[in-house]
Design a protein around this motif. Structure first.
Motif: not given
Length: 747
Positions: A277-287, A316-327
């Motif tokens: 749904k975010s549209g910002k995470v894609h197959v092949g991205d590296r965390i 847990k549901k409704d908590t936030t996580v932040r990912l630093e991604i190398l596209p």
């Protein structure tokens, strides 16, 4: 049912990405490890968990055995099989050093002193690093492939190497074979050297990340599986993943992850999940880093174990996580992006029931045959217990799909249970109820000998027309309950290969409920323990024998290595009196005609002949235990393989048409591990595999096509082979079925 790889193989799977799909998706917690410090030491919690497990296994297991010196010897063998089943790390001197432990593992558990089993694991870690370091050292000078050496790669029955010199010879041959495989695939020496050095270095990194929970899990599983093949100890991490596999949901971001080089890579984005749904995470991205909440520090996760990364992403549901991604499309020096996601409940639909319709044509007649593929008998036990009306359930999903297939006008239904290893006993019982009016489904005998007959009390059927159940050697446990009941009632045809032969029932014991578990976080794990044996309603057991198909397909040959009969400690076959039931039809009335039509058809079917030829080649390659290390000989063998595979591809193309795979080398060994190939090519290969022809499913549908034709042409026959004389048929053959509700009620 389960496969039991050695720990060494598990590490290899971790590197290649196969483990990523079992641990896969997506999420939880805090805390992680990079490199574990040796020696690993047991914790007081682990010592307590071991003693708690022993208490249950010696008192409440279906075939309870004392934890004594005899059991200690079994644990000893199972433990070394798990760590070094191929005998490539320990020497005869090591085994002599550890020999006293053969009679001491029982005392280690009862006395809560696990130093012995941990000393074995610590040496295993040291030896694994040493062996891979030795393999790396051989790469500098390369190898001479003009000799007549052979590499014996199947070492299950081999002796332990005498000493380090013999180990060195073994590992030199292993490394030579790795090099030669890449050379035959066309790689240059420089490329080979780089690929193998990176592979062995990565393996060393993974081994060094093994921790005390891994050591304890390996030892406790050796004990659990020494009682019977299907009892397991599940540490806190394993217990969480088992729970996810049963309920097909979790709280996370909705992304399937896998290790690739030093990174954790996105293999799949789950539709409708937070990541998608975010549209910002894609197959092949590296965390590359993970932060908790809106402001928590970003923690670098490059080089971490996959399950540690997963542990930080779940939550847990409704908590936030932040990912630093190398596209995916950025180089290693590309710009990183920060993606903020709110965790939600995510459904894992890949393992859920699915349907499709096959249009089978013969002459001027075309019939629709519905297919429901069920990979596992899943159920969200917690949601069901809490009264959630929308709890995830295999039966509920199949009932819905049956309604859709009926609306589409199918004339027969195939339940495809190939490689369905089982799951919930309740789901197997209720799923059977969709295809019978009411009556017993399975008999369950506990350790005291008491027999409980479980069945379907709800009248009506969701489908009462012609049906078939397609099974193979991988169909086990709950799959066998379902198939056996359908067969005993005469309700449908069982088609395929003899099943696995698992006739036992397991229950989960939460050890934290019985220990001094006041902590918020699980600390003792769970015990998946055999507590009962199930029997068919005709009184026989599926234990060891499995379910024999009414119409048999060719065996793959795996039965020598795969199935209940391959376990030394499998329970014996027994029988009890039959339940009070009455078959609803007699399929023998047309089974001979169906068998004859099947035999005639496959004898001249190009796709079936191709399948048989490929099976024969598979058996031939599987039965090999050694391979030449001579370049000329291997080149000649490769040339023969190339010609054979080219013939197979040409025949596939003539039968299936152009599948879009123009790579003539795709089916040949490229010498690479899965994580060494590009993700794009890996996903492409999987997509093409899904599109490939399925001759066994197609033939099962054609058998149902024949059945419908015979029924339509003979009303007397229809009354014999359809349930209740055909009164309840809901197919195109007849009408008037009292239907079960689309949402079955728990019995």
């Amino acid at each position: 049912m389960k496969l039991r790889p050695t720990l060494a193989l598990l590490l290899a799977f971790t590197l290649t990405g196969a483990y990523a799909q079992s641990a896969a998706d997506l999420g939880a917690g805090n805390g992680a490890r990079k490199v574990s410090s040796l020696p690993l030491k047991p914790t007081p919690d682990q010592a307590t968990a071991a003693k708690l497990s022993a208490g249950f296994l010696t008192r409440f297991h279906y075939a309870a055995q004392p934890l004594d010196d005899a059991m200690s010897a079994k644990i000893y063998k199972a433990y070394f099989d798990a760590l070094d089943g191929e005998k490539v790390f320990f020497t005869q001197a090591d085994m002599a050093r550890f020999a006293p432990l053969k009679g001491q593992f029982d005392d280690a558990i009862w006395n809560q002193d696990l130093s012995g089993p941990f000393s074995v694991f610590n040496l295993y870690v040291q030896r694994a690093v040493d062996r891979m370091s030795y393999a790396r050292s051989l790469l500098k000078d390369g190898f001479d492939f003009s000799g007549n050496e052979s590499y014996n790669y199947d070492r299950k029955k081999a002796d332990w190497p005498k000493d380090r010199a013999e180990l060195d010879t073994l590992w030199r041959q292993r490394t030579m074979n790795d090099w030669l495989r890449l050379k035959l695939a066309g790689k240059t020496d420089d490329d080979i050297r780089k690929t193998l050095d990176k592979r062995y270095s990565s393996y060393i990194d993974r081994v060094r990340q093994l921790d005390g929970e891994d050591a304890f899990q390996a030892f406790m599983n050796a004990y659990a599986e020494s009682t019977d093949p299907h009892t397991d100890y599940l540490g806190p991490r394993a217990a969480e993943n088992f729970d996810i596999s049963m309920k097909l949901s979790l709280e996370g971001i909705g992304a399937v992850l896998q290790p690739r080089d030093e990174y954790t890579q996105v293999r799949e984005v789950v539709p409708a999940g937070p990541a998608a749904k975010s549209g910002k995470v894609h197959v092949g991205d590296r965390i590359v880093a993970i932060g908790q909440g809106d402001t928590g520090p970003m923690v670098d996760v490059i080089g971490w174990r996959l399950d540690d990364v997963v542990n930080r992403i779940r939550g847990k549901k409704d908590t936030t996580v932040r990912l630093e991604i190398l596209p995916a499309d950025a180089g290693l020096d590309g710009k990183h992006e920060i993606v903020t996601l709110v965790r939600q409940k995510v459904s894992i639909e890949e393992q859920a029931a699915k349907k499709k319709i096959l249009d089978i044509k013969e002459g001027n007649v075309t019939r629709k045959i519905g297919v429901i593929e069920l990979p596992t008998f899943y159920s969200d036990f917690g949601a069901r217990r809490d009264g959630d009306k929308n709890f995830k359930s295999a039966t509920r999903d199949v009932a819905k799909l049956l309604g859709e297939l009926k609306a589409a006008g199918v004339e027969g239904v195939v339940m495809d249970l190939r490689n369905n290893g089982g799951g919930s006993l309740t789901e197997a019982n209720e799923l059977t109820g969709l295809f019978i009016d009411k009556g017993p489904v399975v008999q369950v005998r506990d350790a005291r000998g008491a027999v409980d007959v479980q069945g379907d009390d709800e009248p009506g059927m969701s489908w009462s027309g012609p049906m078939a159940v397609l099974v193979n050697r991988g169909s086990a446990s709950a799959s066998e309950i379902f198939a056996a009941a359908i067969q005993d009632y005469g309700r449908g045809l069982i088609v395929g290969q003899p099943t696995f032969g698992k006739g036992t029932v397991q229950n989960l014991v939460d050890l934290d409920r019985f220990g001094n578990g006041n902590k918020e976080k699980p600390q003792f794990g769970e015990l998946k323990m055999t507590i009962a044996e199930f029997f068919r309603i005709n009184g026989g057991s599926t234990q060891l024998k499995g379910v024999t198909p009414d119409i048999a397909f060719p065996k793959s040959g795996d039965e020598k290595d795969f199935g209940e009969s391959t376990y030394d400690n499998a329970l014996p076959w027994t029988q009890i009196p039959p339940a009070d039931y009455k078959p609803v039809a007699d399929l023998k009335a047309y089974l001979g005609q169906l068998q004859s039509k099947h035999d005639t058809r496959v004898a001249k079917a190009p796709g079936w002949k191709l399948m048989l030829d490929e099976l024969a080649q598979y058996r031939k390659m599987r039965d090999k235990t050694s391979i030449s290390l001579n370049l000329a000989q291997r080149q000649a063998e490769r040339k023969d393989q190339d010609a054979l595979q080219a013939d197979f591809r040409a025949r596939h193309k003539a039968i299936d048409g152009d599948t879009g795979n123009d790579d003539d080398r795709a089916s040949l060994d490229d010498g690479l591990n899965a994580n060494e190939r590009s993700l794009k090519s890996e996903l492409k290969a999987e997509k093409e595999a899904k599109k490939a022809a399925d001759p066994q499913l197609d033939e099962t549908a054609r058998i149902l096509f024949d059945a419908v034709g015979l029924i339509k042409g003979d009303s007397k026959l229809a009354a014999e082979v359809l349930p209740y004389g055909g009164r309840y048929s809901d197919s195109a053959v007849a009408s008037g079925s009292p239907e079960k509700p689309a949402t079955p009620v728990s019995h």
